[in-house]
Design an enzyme around this catalytic site. Structure first.
Site: not given
Ligand code: E4P
Length: 218
Positions: A87
């Protein structure tokens, strides 16, 4: 549509996997910290534990923000398992890193996507997934689902193979609308997946069936 769970909690990952509908896991540094996982050695061991539970698609995020650092971390992460998807944040060096990693056949998930232009750049660099954060856009009065629609249309126009991974999904309506739009993947907390099970007519219908069965078998 693929279902990913957005957590670093092993019990939740096991529970979602046991349901039989889980296609992968996304984590981020905040989710790792929430589970108390700190230090590179522990973080690597935790990713390994996640990979041992699921069949594929474990997004593991780099911390570096420079090209060399991201590549170095990516090479460490992919050694954990062939289930790892690296990522990478949507920044200039991130785009370069995605280009390099995709040319080596390493899967990437470009994270922190908040505009169609960013999604286009990530796709051109060869990202396997892009993660538009729809809940965080909604939080600032911007329509997150509209962004998913735009990205799906752009990718369809040009036949990009990059998959749209709707992230920051907060509730079942987000998930269902992503499915209607044609998002390839959603990642969300366990409670959003299990909430899909619920309908009061299912509960009352089942109660009636069981009561009628019991009466008939007296
Ligand atoms: C994506 O991979 C992120 O980990 C995630 O969806 C972030 O979500 P949040 O806005 O609930 O922190």
């Amino acid at each position: 549509m693929k279902f990913f769970i957005d957590t670093a909690n092993l019990d939740e990952i096991r529970e979602a996997y046991a349901l039989g509908v889980l296609d992968g896991v996304t984590t981020n540094p905040s989710l790792m910290a929430k589970e108390g996982i700190t230090g590179q050695k522990n973080i690597i061991a935790h990713y390994k534990a996640i990979c041992d539970i699921v069949d594929d698609n474990v997004s593991a995020e780099v911390i570096s923000t420079d090209y060399d650092g991201m590549i170095k971390e990516a090479m460490e992460l992919v050694k954990i398992s062939d289930k790892i998807v690296v990522k990478i944040p949507m920044i200039k060096d991130g785009v370069k890193a995605i280009k390099h990693l995709s040319s080596k056949g390493i899967r990437t998930n470009c994270t922190l996507i908040f505009s169609a232009g960013q999604a286009l750049l990530a796709a051109k660099a060869g990202a396997s997934y892009v993660s538009p954060f729809i809940g965080r856009l909604d939080d600032i009065s911007f329509d997150g689902l509209q962004l998913i629609e735009q990205i799906v249309e752009i990718y369809d126009n040009y036949g990009f193979e990059t998959e749209v991974l709707a992230a920051s999904v907060r509730h079942t309506m987000h998930l269902i609308q992503c499915a209607e739009i044609g998002s390839d993947v959603v990642t969300c907390p366990l409670k959003v997946i299990t909430a899909l099970l619920n309908h009061p007519l299912t509960d009352s219908g089942l109660a009636t069936f069981l009561a009628d069965h019991a009466k008939g078998n007296k």
